[in-house]
Design an enzyme around this catalytic site. Sequence first.
Site, PDB file in Angstrom:
ATOM      1  N   HIS A 270      -9.758   1.981  -0.988  1.00 43.62           N
ATOM      2  CA  HIS A 270      -8.449   1.790  -0.588  1.00 43.62           C
ATOM      3  C   HIS A 270      -8.003   1.114  -2.018  1.00 43.62           C
ATOM      4  O   HIS A 270      -8.165  -0.025  -2.305  1.00 43.62           O
ATOM      5  CB  HIS A 270      -8.129   0.969   0.546  1.00 43.62           C
TER       6      HIS A 270
ATOM      7  N   HIS B 114      -3.402   8.234   5.305  1.00 47.94           N
ATOM      8  CA  HIS B 114      -3.706   7.012   4.595  1.00 47.94           C
ATOM      9  C   HIS B 114      -5.212   6.617   4.977  1.00 47.94           C
ATOM     10  O   HIS B 114      -5.845   6.081   4.072  1.00 47.94           O
ATOM     11  CB  HIS B 114      -2.672   5.924   5.133  1.00 47.94           C
TER      12      HIS B 114
ATOM     13  N   CYS C 176       0.775  -1.324  -0.186  1.00 48.71           N
ATOM     14  CA  CYS C 176      -0.057   0.064   0.012  1.00 48.71           C
ATOM     15  C   CYS C 176       0.893   1.309  -0.111  1.00 48.71           C
ATOM     16  O   CYS C 176       0.323   2.291  -0.155  1.00 48.71           O
ATOM     17  CB  CYS C 176      -1.025  -0.034   1.273  1.00 48.71           C
TER      18      CYS C 176
END
Lengths: 303, 401
Positions: free
Chosen positions: B330, B297, B164
């Site tokens: 995401h 994030h 990520c």
Amino acid sequence: MKAIPFLSVTGVGVVHSTGGKDSIEIVKDMPWPHASPAFSEPADKVRPDIARLAAYLPAKKLRRVPFYARMALLAAFDALQQAGLPHEAMESRMALVLGTAFSCVQMNMNFMDSIIDNGPQLSSPTAFSHAVNNVGTGLLSLLLGIHGPCFTVSQFELSFAGALTTATALLSSQRADVVLLGVVDEVDSRFSACCPQLFRDGLPLTEGAAFFCLKCETPGLPRLRTLWGADADRGISVFLSGTACSQNGTDHEPQWGHGPMTHALDVVHALAAIHRGETAAVDCLCRSTCGGRGVVVQARSAL
Amino acid sequence: MDVVVTGMACLCAAGTNPHAALRGLENARKHLTSSQHLDKQALPYPFFSIGEALFPGRRRHSAWDTYCLAHEVVTQALSMAQLPLWAQREASVVFGTTAGSALHFLASYRANRTLTANADTSGTVKECNDATAGGDIEDYFSSNLALQLVPDACGQRLTITDACTSGADAVGIAADLIATGQCFCAICGGADALSLVPHTGFARLMISSDTPCRPFDRNRNGLNLGEGAAALVLEDAAFAKRRNAPVLGRILGFGSASDAYHITAPHPEGRGLRDAIALALAQAAISQEDIAFVNAHGTATRENDRVEGQVLHALLPHTPVWGSKGGTGHTLGAAGALEAVLALAALHSGFVPATQGFVTPDPEIGFAPTREVQPVTRPYALSTSLGFGGGNAALVLGLAR
């Protein structure tokens, strides 16, 4: 305008399926080019010997660590030891860059098996967490205690060249004083069985890991740098890997097998030859099947 | 570091260009799509779909899907940058991904795994049944982002696969290549399209939510995956100035650090994230008072948001925090690059959007992210990324001086 610097090599560690070249210290004792042991089995039947890893880490720390990462750990420890870096030094100003063409193949296949056999609702979360592309980097960071930047580069045969370029960026920008650079890839019969792209006629697949401790160019140490889109220099030794094997130069894949880590093995071999004083310069040219792009890693003697 | 942005583009559920995506965040949750649209077998966790029109022909459920998204944003960003052809030929390509580089060819594997490969006399598996040469496997071997994007560029090629943090790391590494003189122009970013394998994996890790995600909310219960891509054209500032290129923004600082704590969980005190933020701010040589907002994030998982929220509250207590994943999902390997582009677009637009899905403050975190649109009054933004494996990245972005 481009200025690609050399990096100096302070340590090398190698683990691979030809069965025994554990470090540059062993490689240097072999004739050049050395004769590798004859292949009698595919690599996934005769896996690299990693028993020595027990000397570096207790067994309880290796629980749930897949073989893929264990190969990388052993090669990394060997490289660090040759570089004279104590374990305590790893916390400060060290970065890790790992090149891997396919990451942890066995865990990827295990996860797909678990989806097919059990359905998504009962598939294995453990296999998935070990199938993520940067699992090797994450485990090495954790087990070696590296708190600096830790990057993974995945681009088939050019994964080593990409990792070396990344290491160059890290050292040049002073994000780290030392970069532990490695490549690791493994063989799995399930993967091999459905991917004809992996093979070169008559050659077994090779698996293993090769690691290098690198720092900014320093007098007295052998050097490496990566040149993208360049040709090998004329008049010096040229080692070939990937689809470059048909060009003029030396193809070592008949010795150590075919696979994405052969570029790194060529560079280890070149450094060994330089170390023995047999040559001062070798260009290691690799060309990728995907896109046909070529990269030269120049291995040069110390300044 | 004197690296400027001369082109940027993005695709996500909220919109198909940076300013449209910024404006579209408010209504993007209508794009939260049943997983049945992805695959009939998929577990019932919705995802932020990018739609089917961006996959020429059809969605192939392979690395090709990710390549299509990356190709689209790279084309848009290059068009905006108007690089001379000779400069494009000299450029480096640095792209992050997760699914785009993973062995997710489930269909072919399922169809062929029972076949026994032929072995030649030396034990070498030599040839496979023709049926094994599945399209998704072919796609995997021919769609590596860095090796295939911008075919005429001759510079360095890096496919960054840091889970990520891939997108943020790609932007940071590209900026480093320029700042250290190894290239003067780089095309960077991140991309990821979804298929059954990653969708199942996140569900089985028990971090997906079956409802719209709630970043930093006390009642958050997991993430929604999303599809997306973003690309930036970065140039050495002096080169951009010589060619009179319009400058959209600057990459002022990049920080990267690892937790070395756990393979799937963040360090409980956010050690690596603290280090990454400190490094990025130090390189940018700005103080925290200059930061207009943080694009966090903010995945809406219990642990990520607790750790990240506590770190941001401790380090930047007076800086607005914006979580954009409530409107994009995401997007994995794209996320860091997508959020860098959205942050630059927000600096340009002069407003920070609300954090979609946030309702109730979490006392364990200690602050509330943006609840409504806020004006931007300072010139810089911070974007943070945390990843599987313990990676942390921070980018400091700014408007052109």
